[in-house]
Design an enzyme around this catalytic site. Sequence first.
Site, PDB file in Angstrom:
ATOM      1  N   GLU A  70      -5.326   1.015   2.344  1.00 42.76           N
ATOM      2  CA  GLU A  70      -5.128  -0.027   3.359  1.00 42.76           C
ATOM      3  C   GLU A  70      -5.383   0.520   4.754  1.00 42.76           C
ATOM      4  OE1 GLU A  70      -3.417  -2.775   6.230  1.00 42.76           O
ATOM      5  OE2 GLU A  70      -2.826  -0.706   5.958  1.00 42.76           O
ATOM      6  N   ASP A 107      -0.636   4.269   0.689  1.00 40.75           N
ATOM      7  CA  ASP A 107      -1.216   5.263   1.606  1.00 40.75           C
ATOM      8  C   ASP A 107      -0.571   5.114   2.985  1.00 40.75           C
ATOM      9  OD1 ASP A 107      -2.568   2.759   2.039  1.00 40.75           O
ATOM     10  OD2 ASP A 107      -4.152   3.806   3.130  1.00 40.75           O
ATOM     11  N   ASP A 141       5.815   1.560   6.996  1.00 42.15           N
ATOM     12  CA  ASP A 141       4.423   1.118   6.783  1.00 42.15           C
ATOM     13  C   ASP A 141       3.741   2.041   5.793  1.00 42.15           C
ATOM     14  OD1 ASP A 141       1.893   0.082   7.025  1.00 42.15           O
ATOM     15  OD2 ASP A 141       1.542   0.815   9.044  1.00 42.15           O
ATOM     16  N   HIS A 201       0.824  -1.213   0.000  1.00 38.92           N
ATOM     17  CA  HIS A 201       0.000   0.000   0.000  1.00 38.92           C
ATOM     18  C   HIS A 201       0.856   1.260   0.000  1.00 38.92           C
ATOM     19  CE1 HIS A 201      -0.013   0.789   4.523  1.00 38.92           C
ATOM     20  NE2 HIS A 201       0.179  -0.517   4.568  1.00 38.92           N
TER      21      HIS A 201
HETATM   22  N1  BES Z   1       1.344  -2.860   8.254  1.00 35.37           N
HETATM   23  C1  BES Z   1       0.232  -2.745   9.106  1.00 35.37           C
HETATM   24  C2  BES Z   1      -0.184  -4.031   9.774  1.00 35.37           C
HETATM   25  C3  BES Z   1       0.865  -4.704  10.612  1.00 35.37           C
HETATM   26  C4  BES Z   1       1.753  -3.981  11.354  1.00 35.37           C
HETATM   27  C5  BES Z   1       0.903  -6.052  10.647  1.00 35.37           C
HETATM   28  C6  BES Z   1       2.716  -4.630  12.108  1.00 35.37           C
HETATM   29  C7  BES Z   1       1.842  -6.704  11.419  1.00 35.37           C
HETATM   30  C8  BES Z   1       2.761  -5.982  12.140  1.00 35.37           C
HETATM   31  C9  BES Z   1      -0.954  -2.215   8.337  1.00 35.37           C
HETATM   32  O1  BES Z   1      -0.609  -1.214   7.442  1.00 35.37           O
HETATM   33  C10 BES Z   1      -1.915  -1.619   9.323  1.00 35.37           C
HETATM   34  O2  BES Z   1      -1.556  -0.798  10.099  1.00 35.37           O
HETATM   35  N2  BES Z   1      -3.153  -2.031   9.285  1.00 35.37           N
HETATM   36  C11 BES Z   1      -4.176  -1.491  10.086  1.00 35.37           C
HETATM   37  C12 BES Z   1      -5.466  -2.004   9.519  1.00 35.37           C
HETATM   38  C13 BES Z   1      -6.656  -1.169   9.783  1.00 35.37           C
HETATM   39  C14 BES Z   1      -6.475   0.276   9.539  1.00 35.37           C
HETATM   40  C15 BES Z   1      -7.855  -1.710   9.043  1.00 35.37           C
HETATM   41  C16 BES Z   1      -4.018  -1.887  11.537  1.00 35.37           C
HETATM   42  O3  BES Z   1      -3.545  -2.981  11.869  1.00 35.37           O
HETATM   43  O4  BES Z   1      -4.365  -1.069  12.390  1.00 35.37           O
HETATM   44 ZN    ZN Z   2      -0.440   0.695   8.943  1.00 41.11          ZN
END
Ligand code: BES
Ligand code: ZN
Length: 462
Positions: free
Chosen positions: A158, A88, A125, A86
């Site tokens: 995302e 964003d 991220d 992603h």
């Molecule tokens: N990269 C993260 C998810 C992540 C972080 C997985 C660290 C494993 C270890 C992802 O971009 C994220 O932050 N996702 C959000 C999803 C939500 C906004 C629907 C999250 O986990 O808060």
């Molecule tokens: Zn994130």
Amino acid sequence: MQKVQDYIQSNKDRFLKELLELLSIPSVSADPAYKLDVERTAASVANSLTKAGADKVEICPTAGYPIVYGEKIIDANKPTVLVYGHYDVQPPDPLDLWESGPFEPVIKKTEVHPDGAIFARGSCDDKGQMFMHVKAFEAMMATDSLPCNVKFMIEGEEEVGSDNLGIFCQSNKEKLACDVVLISDTSIIANDSPSITTGLRGLSYVEVEVVGPNRDLHSGVYGGAVANPINVLSEMIASMQDENFHITIPGFYDDVEEVSKEERVEMNKAPFNLEHYKKDLGIAEVRGEAGFTTQERISIRPTLDVNGIWGGYTGEGAKTVLPSKAFAKISMRLVPNQNSHKITKLFEDYFNSIAPASVKVKVRPHHGGEPVVTPTNTPEYKAAHMAMEKTFGKSPIPKREGGSIPIVALFEDVLGVKSVLMGFGLDSDSIHSPNEHYGLFNYYKGIETIPYYYKYYAEIKE
Ligand code: BES
Ligand code: ZN
């Protein structure tokens, strides 16, 4: 393979410069004020895919932000890797806690990153991790060594739940047909302790409103006689966990898959130093569900956390007011086999049921996502294991993580393929926080590892 690695070594500086340019565009998907910047970021990603040698590069419009697609099909009989990432990022606030501008990337050394880390929102991220794939692809194309087919699908929503990507996948099943989805949007245990993510938590996210009197009141004239919505909201939230930090919503744990004793023992063997953990966070003690270790609490157990709470007077000085309304944003991280819709409904029913008659409450569901576990006995996982072992000189450990990538469950349901979560960030990289950073070691290690993934995957599948 030597050619690819040599190409990477001789283009390192440019690879970094290009990432810094990408990081300087503020692609905050949650805030409409950044709309043009988010779109500009999509164009920049598309451009870099084209330059790297991808065919059919498209900026696919959606009801929200566009999805960048590109592919290189070298032989229909060879396996196809779909790279997902992603472009964003999360909002950068609170801005005053950043040591440098969130969209003015700088490189600084830290204790954990003695070779330097890139400080910017999205560095880890996920722009930095996503861009590793573009650069690895460029290196394979430039040296004529791409061993299988590749498709790129880089989205811009995302961080706000990937709703439009879900629709895009549903209506583009053929275009997205692949053997595996490869994702770098997670972390490793440490730079000398590689790991592969084998599970992600799901998410249920709600916003609640508690309404008391029909207007803000003088807290002396009315205080003591009229329910204060902030007090009530605080009590309601506090009552949602018992003294063992067990969530009290009836039915909340009904579907939780209990992890076997053996697996828990294995899980707790992963390198983890509680003293370092506490020191890094500046806390004297950890806290969480009784009967589980910290590693378990952040991977195999569900949670309930307030993400934000507001109401009343929060300006300078003191104002004596009994507010009319109070609000909170609450997230629940979910584990297999919990379902986000079911949990949201349980929350809503319970929240309504515990509201005292002195207030009215509303629950507004936000985006959600389902948890996933990925198998380790597949060629797809094995290739990641071999690739990391090769470049880190150490066997990676399988590890479930606490974050969520809602679309991964959908890839399984809609495209019928498993994902491999080969991320290179560190938990201490401050994603979603001020001063997010990504180690140069990690950026380059990712670019070096990815071509091995393709090589080993193509070989195993032959
Ligand atoms: N990269 C993260 C998810 C992540 C972080 C997985 C660290 C494993 C270890 C992802 O971009 C994220 O932050 N996702 C959000 C999803 C939500 C906004 C629907 C999250 O986990 O808060
Ligand atoms: Zn994130």
